[in-house]
Design a protein around this motif. Structure first.
Motif, short mmCIF file in Angstrom:
data_model
loop_
_atom_site.label_atom_id
_atom_site.label_comp_id
_atom_site.label_asym_id
_atom_site.label_seq_id
_atom_site.Cartn_x
_atom_site.Cartn_y
_atom_site.Cartn_z
N ARG A 1 47.31 36.55 43.42
CA ARG A 1 46.33 36.76 44.49
C ARG A 1 45.22 37.69 44.03
NH1 ARG A 1 50.99 36.81 47.56
NH2 ARG A 1 51.05 39.08 47.63
N ALA A 2 45.56 38.74 43.29
CA ALA A 2 44.54 39.67 42.77
C ALA A 2 43.63 38.95 41.78
CB ALA A 2 45.22 40.86 42.11
N ALA A 3 44.19 38.06 40.96
CA ALA A 3 43.37 37.31 40.01
C ALA A 3 42.42 36.37 40.76
CB ALA A 3 44.27 36.53 39.06
N GLU A 4 42.91 35.71 41.79
CA GLU A 4 42.08 34.80 42.58
C GLU A 4 40.99 35.55 43.34
OE1 GLU A 4 44.99 32.76 44.94
OE2 GLU A 4 45.38 31.26 43.38
N ALA A 5 41.26 36.80 43.70
CA ALA A 5 40.28 37.62 44.41
C ALA A 5 39.26 38.24 43.47
CB ALA A 5 40.99 38.71 45.20
N GLY A 6 39.43 38.01 42.17
CA GLY A 6 38.48 38.55 41.20
C GLY A 6 38.77 39.96 40.75
N GLN A 7 39.91 40.50 41.10
CA GLN A 7 40.24 41.87 40.70
C GLN A 7 40.75 41.93 39.27
OE1 GLN A 7 42.74 42.62 44.37
NE2 GLN A 7 41.78 44.62 44.10
N ILE A 8 41.19 40.81 38.73
CA ILE A 8 41.67 40.76 37.36
C ILE A 8 40.77 39.81 36.59
CG2 ILE A 8 43.61 40.11 35.87
CD1 ILE A 8 45.46 40.76 38.26
N GLN A 9 40.23 40.30 35.50
CA GLN A 9 39.33 39.50 34.70
C GLN A 9 40.11 38.43 33.95
OE1 GLN A 9 36.89 41.85 32.16
NE2 GLN A 9 35.49 40.18 31.75
N LEU A 10 39.68 37.19 34.12
CA LEU A 10 40.37 36.06 33.51
C LEU A 10 39.44 35.32 32.56
CD1 LEU A 10 42.06 34.52 36.69
CD2 LEU A 10 43.11 36.02 35.00
N VAL B 1 47.03 46.45 35.17
CA VAL B 1 45.84 45.84 34.59
C VAL B 1 44.61 46.49 35.21
CG1 VAL B 1 46.91 43.62 34.06
CG2 VAL B 1 45.91 43.98 36.29
N ALA B 2 43.52 46.47 34.45
CA ALA B 2 42.28 47.08 34.94
C ALA B 2 41.75 46.28 36.13
CB ALA B 2 41.25 47.11 33.83
#
Length: 163
Positions: free
Chosen positions: A65-74, A92-93
């Protein structure tokens, strides 16, 4: 002899036969209690396994969910799941944080209660990547799900590795 004559001589007590009967009864009770004790230990381990799976899977979902919200750089190749279980504890940052704070998803990685206690917690879990089918879980570039590596069967007859 009357009971009064025994009282005077101090001969009250148990006979050898009475003691042996009591010891035999205690042995039967202990033998009957052992399977119940073993079952309660297994039930406790099953509860620990369910809780550990719930914690890890909840943390994996929170990471996604954090990755989808843009909080984790992918990158383009990333699925949005962590590359390894340690990322959930290490953190993770936060890509949205101006001062670079970290996002943490677990305080500590729980271990599989049915695994070898000498192993590190991360080594006790079987990993499934996002691109592996559910009937043939295998590790890959990310951690989509975890499972027990135990071959044992649960009290309900299911295999722990299928939970």
């Amino acid at each position: 002899m009357s009971a009064r004559s025994y009282e005077r001589r101090g001969a009250w007590g148990f006979t050898l036969i009475e003691m042996l009967v009591v010891l035999a009864m205690l042995g039967v009770l202990a033998a009957a209690a052992r399977p119940v004790l073993l079952m309660s230990v297994q039930r406790s381990q099953e509860f620990q396994l369910r809780e550990a799976l719930r914690q890890i899977r909840g943390a994996l979902d929170a990471y996604k969910r954090a990755a989808e919200a843009g909080q984790i750089q992918l990158t383009i190749e990333d699925s949005g799941y962590p590359r390894e279980l340690a990322d959930l504890v290490r953190g993770v940052a936060d890509a949205k944080s101006p001062n670079g704070r970290k996002l943490y998803f677990l305080r500590r990685l729980p271990r599989d209660p049915f695994a070898d206690p000498a192993l590190e917690p991360a080594e006790t879990w079987g990993l499934r990547a996002a691109d592996s089918p559910p009937d043939e879980p295998r590790p890959g570039r990310d951690v989509f799900d975890v499972r027990s590596l135990s071959e044992r069967r649960a009290l309900d007859g299911s295999r722990y590795r299928d939970w």
